[in-house]
Design an enzyme around this catalytic site. Structure first.
Site, PDB file in Angstrom:
ATOM      1  N   HIS A  74      -9.505  -9.462  -8.333  1.00 45.78           N
ATOM      2  CA  HIS A  74      -9.172  -8.824  -7.057  1.00 45.78           C
ATOM      3  C   HIS A  74      -9.580  -9.701  -5.875  1.00 45.78           C
ATOM      4  O   HIS A  74     -10.743 -10.104  -5.746  1.00 45.78           O
ATOM      5  CB  HIS A  74      -9.895  -7.469  -6.979  1.00 45.78           C
ATOM      6  N   LYS A  88       0.828  -1.198   0.000  1.00 40.73           N
ATOM      7  CA  LYS A  88       0.000   0.000   0.000  1.00 40.73           C
ATOM      8  C   LYS A  88       0.868   1.255   0.000  1.00 40.73           C
ATOM      9  O   LYS A  88       1.936   1.293   0.613  1.00 40.73           O
ATOM     10  CB  LYS A  88      -0.903   0.031   1.237  1.00 40.73           C
TER      11      LYS A  88
END
Length: 347
Positions: A290, A159
């Site tokens: 995903h 991230k």
């Protein structure tokens, strides 16, 4: 014909929380019973928000609308999507629809594996290590990257989107140092930037040879994605928060992305996922499913373009105890393969 629909809620703890406010994932197991007694089960899923609203939608509006329909996934999906349109096309509506659609595909598969029904195009797909790790300290992040290297992953994702761009640079540089120059490195901003901040960040990060930047901008800001893609060299991946075929059509026709990442549940199930995959195929854009490793892996084995499958550390469906053995896929090092077993949900 469909005789009944029932919902069983599950809230499962994450051994590695995704942040101070995300300690659990929430699943709603949706069971459809036919008039001949056969049953199929699917899953609606949300990591944080909306589980109770999704359950109410399933038990009230959807249950009433689905009873009496034939157990045909495509027909039921189209009927329900039109029926529920007043409540919206994104958010909790397709998540609820996914529970129904997966249950109907479970009935279609019977005792056969989903990938067998879809038709496997390859024997295995690569798995990449993924971390919900923006809250990790720099040393925790390095340690996670070392675990991925030890596991043999050839690609990893972290991230970005810390308050200071310099923090992101430090963290990406640290992971690149741990994994070396030969592994693929992806970063995910989770819609945290505006266009200006994305440009500044990517100019600073492109030196680390990124395979893609994921969700750099708000998911529904098509024009900003188009502008960003024109001005950066890092490939852009989007789609985990795009819910409709039309939304993916607009991204593709607008030239807004290099990779699409539909989430099987957030788009409404297998039926719309396959439609999105065919649309992307027409544009020559790869589909990287995903999350939801065990389901996404079966879909990836059947996709036209080669893909990788995401495995968030200790948060796959098997890790969360949501699937019952024998499991439909097995992961050995960096590769996922189908086992031939059907997908069965744990009670």
């Amino acid at each position: 014909m469909i005789k009944d629909l029932t919902v069983t809620p599950r809230s499962v703890p994450l051994s590695r929380p995704w942040g101070p406010d995300v300690s659990h994932n929430h699943a709603l197991l949706v069971t459809i019973t036919l008039d001949d007694g056969r049953r199929g089960t699917g899953m609606a899923w949300t990591p944080q928000i909306g589980a109770q609203a999704i359950r109410a939608l399933l038990e009230h509006d959807i249950r009433e609308a689905v009873i009496g329909l034939p157990a045909h996934p495509e027909l039921v999906w189209d009927r329900l999507s039109a029926h529920l349109g007043e409540a919206g096309r994104a958010g909790i509506v397709p998540i609820a629809l996914a529970g129904v659609d997966l249950a109907l595909w479970d009935l279609r598969c019977g005792e056969r594996a989903l990938v067998e029904i879809l038709g496997a195009r390859r024997e295995s797909v690569p798995v990449y290590g993924s971390g919900v790790n923006l809250h990790y300290s720099l040393e925790e992040l390095r340690a996670q990257a070392r675990r991925w290297v030890a596991a043999g992953y050839t690609a990893v994702k972290i991230k970005v989107g810390r308050p200071s761009p310099a923090e992101d640079v430090e963290r990406v540089a640290a992971v690149r140092e741990v994994i070396g120059p030969d592994r693929l490195l992806m970063v995910d901003a989770n819609q945290r930037w505006d266009l200006h901040r994305a440009r500044v960040a990517l100019r600073a990060l492109e030196r680390y040879d990124l395979f893609w930047i994921e969700e750099p901008l708000p998911a529904d800001d098509l024009s900003a994605h188009v502008e960003l893609r024109r001005g950066v060299t890092v490939p852009i991946a989007v789609g985990e928060n795009v819910a409709t075929v039309h939304g993916f059509r607009d991204l593709l026709t607008g030239g807004a992305c290099d990779v699409v990442q539909p989430n099987l549940v957030r788009v409404g199930g297998i039926t719309p996922f396959l439609r999105i995959a065919e649309l992307a195929r027409a544009f020559g854009v790869p589909v990287y499913p995903h999350l939801l490793t065990e389901l996404s892996g079966q879909l990836a084995l059947a996709l036209h373009h080669p893909a990788m499958v995401e495995r968030v550390e200790e948060a796959a469906l098997t890790d969360l105890g949501l699937l019952a053995p024998p499991f439909p896929v097995e992961i050995s090092g960096p590769e996922l393969r189908a086992t031939g077993a059907p997908t069965r949900w744990a009670s």
